[in-house]
Design an enzyme around this catalytic site. Structure first.
Site, PDB file in Angstrom:
ATOM      1  N   HIS A 214       0.816  -1.211   0.000  1.00 14.45           N
ATOM      2  CA  HIS A 214       0.000   0.000   0.000  1.00 14.45           C
ATOM      3  C   HIS A 214       0.852   1.266   0.000  1.00 14.45           C
ATOM      4  O   HIS A 214       0.433   2.301  -0.495  1.00 14.45           O
ATOM      5  CB  HIS A 214      -1.011  -0.038   1.141  1.00 14.45           C
ATOM      6  CG  HIS A 214      -2.134  -0.964   0.817  1.00 14.45           C
ATOM      7  ND1 HIS A 214      -2.113  -2.281   1.171  1.00 14.45           N
ATOM      8  CD2 HIS A 214      -3.250  -0.773   0.081  1.00 14.45           C
ATOM      9  CE1 HIS A 214      -3.201  -2.865   0.690  1.00 14.45           C
ATOM     10  NE2 HIS A 214      -3.907  -1.965   0.029  1.00 14.45           N
ATOM     11  N   ARG A 321     -10.505   4.237  -1.281  1.00 16.09           N
ATOM     12  CA  ARG A 321      -9.984   3.426  -0.167  1.00 16.09           C
ATOM     13  C   ARG A 321     -10.257   4.165   1.143  1.00 16.09           C
ATOM     14  O   ARG A 321      -9.412   4.915   1.632  1.00 16.09           O
ATOM     15  CB  ARG A 321      -8.490   3.179  -0.345  1.00 16.09           C
ATOM     16  CG  ARG A 321      -8.123   2.227  -1.476  1.00 16.09           C
ATOM     17  CD  ARG A 321      -6.615   1.990  -1.508  1.00 16.09           C
ATOM     18  NE  ARG A 321      -6.242   0.822  -2.275  1.00 16.09           N
ATOM     19  CZ  ARG A 321      -5.847   0.837  -3.547  1.00 16.09           C
ATOM     20  NH1 ARG A 321      -5.799   1.975  -4.205  1.00 16.09           N
ATOM     21  NH2 ARG A 321      -5.504  -0.274  -4.164  1.00 16.09           N
ATOM     22  N   GLU A 457     -11.217 -10.776  -4.280  1.00 16.58           N
ATOM     23  CA  GLU A 457      -9.764 -10.688  -4.045  1.00 16.58           C
ATOM     24  C   GLU A 457      -9.222 -11.864  -3.250  1.00 16.58           C
ATOM     25  O   GLU A 457      -8.034 -11.919  -2.938  1.00 16.58           O
ATOM     26  CB  GLU A 457      -9.369  -9.356  -3.423  1.00 16.58           C
ATOM     27  CG  GLU A 457     -10.185  -8.894  -2.265  1.00 16.58           C
ATOM     28  CD  GLU A 457      -9.792  -7.490  -1.790  1.00 16.58           C
ATOM     29  OE1 GLU A 457      -8.871  -6.888  -2.359  1.00 16.58           O
ATOM     30  OE2 GLU A 457     -10.406  -7.020  -0.834  1.00 16.58           O
ATOM     31  N   ASP A 481      -4.658  -8.256  -4.180  1.00 13.94           N
ATOM     32  CA  ASP A 481      -4.818  -9.312  -3.189  1.00 13.94           C
ATOM     33  C   ASP A 481      -5.090 -10.662  -3.833  1.00 13.94           C
ATOM     34  O   ASP A 481      -4.683 -11.693  -3.303  1.00 13.94           O
ATOM     35  CB  ASP A 481      -5.950  -8.959  -2.206  1.00 13.94           C
ATOM     36  CG  ASP A 481      -5.448  -8.018  -1.134  1.00 13.94           C
ATOM     37  OD1 ASP A 481      -4.358  -8.278  -0.601  1.00 13.94           O
ATOM     38  OD2 ASP A 481      -6.120  -7.011  -0.852  1.00 13.94           O
ATOM     39  N   CYS A 528      -9.987  -3.201 -10.137  1.00 17.33           N
ATOM     40  CA  CYS A 528      -9.491  -1.982  -9.477  1.00 17.33           C
ATOM     41  C   CYS A 528      -8.118  -2.182  -8.863  1.00 17.33           C
ATOM     42  O   CYS A 528      -7.591  -1.289  -8.209  1.00 17.33           O
ATOM     43  CB  CYS A 528     -10.485  -1.480  -8.435  1.00 17.33           C
ATOM     44  SG  CYS A 528     -10.766  -2.656  -7.106  1.00 17.33           S
TER      45      CYS A 528
HETATM   46  C1  PEP Z   1      -6.634  -5.038  -4.483  1.00 17.86           C
HETATM   47  O1  PEP Z   1      -6.412  -5.866  -3.600  1.00 17.86           O
HETATM   48  O2  PEP Z   1      -6.368  -5.246  -5.684  1.00 17.86           O
HETATM   49  C2  PEP Z   1      -7.246  -3.741  -4.151  1.00 17.86           C
HETATM   50  C3  PEP Z   1      -7.642  -2.914  -5.086  1.00 17.86           C
HETATM   51  O3  PEP Z   1      -7.329  -3.400  -2.843  1.00 17.86           O
HETATM   52  P1  PEP Z   1      -6.060  -2.983  -1.959  1.00 17.86           P
HETATM   53  O4  PEP Z   1      -4.904  -2.782  -2.898  1.00 17.86           O
HETATM   54  O5  PEP Z   1      -6.411  -1.748  -1.225  1.00 17.86           O
HETATM   55  O6  PEP Z   1      -5.866  -4.157  -1.057  1.00 17.86           O
HETATM   56 MG    MG Z   2      -7.298  -5.618  -1.678  1.00 16.31          MG
END
Ligand code: PEP
Ligand code: MG
Length: 589
Positions: A214, A321, A457, A481, A528
């Site tokens: 992140h 987010r 995910e 994920d 996403c």
């Molecule tokens: C993902 O897991 O692809 C996602 C968009 O959520 P995050 O990256 O915030 O876990």
């Molecule tokens: Mg995710």
């Protein structure tokens, strides 16, 4: 001497600037002061130092009143050392230099000088002297703590003037009034990174982290060059070194020679030209050669990011987010009103375009705040994360649900639920959404209609996608994920980054099946995760039938360019070949 440090490319582009080393002290505020604030800042450090000196004198006084048993000799010797360090001319002169010549605020100057002196201690032959580094850290910590308790002048996050430097001329940068700064840190949490979002740094490098951690995602959203997983960068680079960050190659070059510098300056200009060219696509509809209309949405972390989404020509927010509103607050979570106002700002900021608000996803590499790392849980990514965390604290979750429902009275809102795997979790979540509506009805409070979607995910969710479709209005694939959990690779761990493979056949087949299931049933589906913003995958995703992508605003125009050049009818059979292959990466190359 010129040398290169290799890491993982995270955010594209070239940055050339001076290194600012952040040695584990990101809780310190960093901003530039104006020349008329120099004296005040120096006085703040002096007051902090004097207060600590007084404190030590008081302690010494107390221990001289004690008997030899209670007051060990070592303690008094230690206090003498601390006093000596506090009077040290190198510390004081250095701090003054960073404040007067570089216009750093007092705390930043103090930690910068600590870092410079620590290096000198590390290089000392004498073990006793080497160990004094810890004492120096302690006294600086005490000064900082004192300063924290005293009101600081209002932070000026990006004061315009930055002083020039002699070395600029050697590097052919004469004429520049601003010296770009590049942040080098061992590690930065996503919340730290967010704090730098409005800041002055022209690039970032961290020792640790994976490409889809992140921290990397926030760096990418800032649209400035970044490299993570650069192992010992923070050890090898010195404060104020000139460095080049090549965010495309994942390399940092330290102390570049004039020839190397000229080459990168050329690349930098090329990148700017390319950016300018892409800018012209902003108002061009995203339609493929065979007439398929593609929706390009934006991922945002804060309501204020809506402006960048509009600027890039996004047709809405595909992923807000929301957890970034909750981070770094030392346990004081935002209440319903604060959340409602934040969601409303995002909704109004998008001027009638839809906003997809994802329910809070904390845990794993997104702790609520840095001091709350829970080492007891050895596998946080498999632990109480995201919806699991929300369902474990229904009062907190209901607060968020009510805030989102209320924000929906101001524009088009979709709610996205993250990390679901079990039908039980789905039912529980949907019943809490109903309950939140009932609470608002009881209060007589206005709220708007929302559609509810789920993120795919976890492999379990992808495999049972048809079950998910019975419960949800739309789906969104979180490839970051999905890859992490399918391949059992910690996305934030640079030591396994080479195994984190979006092209793995298992990942691609789960993704393809999810898209196909949604298309069969006529339900909207988007991606996403970071794959959606990576131009290397645009053609494949289009070929698999994806018509909705969500990514950082900075990636949107490059993806649009790929869309404009694509013919989905021709890509479809090729995409099936790719996912059937044992080595899809070879076909994608
Ligand atoms: C993902 O897991 O692809 C996602 C968009 O959520 P995050 O990256 O915030 O876990
Ligand atoms: Mg995710």
């Amino acid at each position: 001497m010129t040398f290169a440090i290799h890491g993982l490319p995270v955010a594209r582009g070239i940055a050339i600037g001076r290194a600012v080393l952040m040695a584990g002290r990101v809780d310190v505020v960093h901003y530039f002061i104006t020349p008329d604030q120099i004296e005040t800042e120096i006085a703040r450090v002096r007051a902090g130092r004097d207060a600590v000196v007084d404190e030590i004198h008081r302690l010494q006084h107390t221990i001289t009143g004690m008997g030899p048993k209670e007051a060990p000799h070592e303690l008094s010797a230690l206090l003498d050392v601390h006093l000596m360090l506090l009077q040290d001319q190198d510390l004081i002169a250095g701090v003054k230099h960073w404040i007067s010549d570089r216009h750093y605020n007092a705390e930043w100057a103090l930690t910068t000088q600590l870092e410079a002196l620590s290096r000198q201690f590390d290089e000392m032959e004498d073990e006793y002297l080497r160990e004094r580094k810890a004492d120096l850290e302690q006294v600086v910590e005490r000064i900082l703590r004192y300063m924290k308790g005293v009101a600081t002048p209002a932070a000026a996050p990006a004061v315009a003037r930055r002083p020039g430097a002699g070395r600029q001329q050697d590097l052919g940068l004469e004429g520049t009034t601003d010296v770009p700064l590049v942040l080098i840190a061992h590690d930065l949490s996503p919340a730290d990174m967010l704090q730098f979002k409005q800041s002055v740094f022209a690039g970032f490098v961290t020792d640790v982290g994976g490409k889809t951690s992140h921290t990397a995602i926030v760096a990418r959203s800032m649209d400035i060059p970044a490299v993570v997983g650069a192992r010992s960068a923070s050890q090898l680079v010195r404060q104020d070194d000139w460095v080049i960050i090549d965010g495309d190659a994942g390399v940092m070059i330290v102390d570049p020679s004039p020839i190397i510098l000229a080459e990168y300056q050329f690349k930098q200009r090329q990148a700017e030209l390319e950016r300018g060219r892409l800018g012209r696509l902003r108002h061009t509809p995203a339609v493929t050669l065979d007439g398929e209309r593609i929706e390009l949405f934006a991922n945002i972390e804060l309501p204020e990011d809506a402006a960048a989404a509009l600027e890039a020509g996004a047709v809405g927010v595909g992923l807000f987010r929301s957890e970034f509103l909750f981070m770094g607050r030392q346990g004081h979570l935002p209440d319903e009103e604060e959340q409602y106002q934040a969601y409303r700002r995002a909704v109004e900021g998008m001027q009638g375009l839809p906003v997809t608000i994802r329910t809070i996803d904390v845990g794993a590499d997104k702790p609520l705040d840095d001091s709350r790392h829970d080492d007891a849980h050895l596998n946080p990514a498999l632990g109480l994360r995201a919806i699991r965390w929300s369902l474990a604290d229904p009062a907190m979750f209901l607060t968020q649900l009510r805030a989102i429902l209320r924000a929906a009275a101001h524009g088009k809102v979709k709610m996205l639920i993250t990390m679901l795997a079990h039908v039980g979790e789905i039912r529980h979540t949907l019943s809490l959404i109903d309950f939140a509506r009932a609470e608002l009805d009881n209060r007589g409070q206005v709220y708007g209609p929302i559609s509810v979607g789920a993120m795919i995910e976890i492999p379990a969710a992808a495999i049972m996608v048809r079950t998910f479709l019975k419960y949800f209005d739309f789906l969104s694939v979180g490839t970051n994920d999905l890859i992490q959990y399918t391949l059992a690779i910690d996305r934030a761990d640079e030591s396994v980054a080479h195994l984190y493979d979006p092209c793995h056949p298992a990942v691609l087949r789960l993704l393809a099946d999810t898209i196909a299931a949604c298309r069969e049933q006529g339900k909207p589906v988007s991606v996403c995760g970071e794959m959606a913003g990576d131009v290397d995958f645009t053609r494949l995703l289009l070929g698999l039938g994806l018509r909705s992508f969500s990514m950082h605003p900075a990636q949107l125009l490059a993806v649009k360019q790929e869309v404009l050049r694509a013919d989905t009818a021709r890509l479809a059979p090729w995409s099936q070949e790719v996912i059937a292959s044992d080595e899809p990466a070879k076909l994608l190359a």
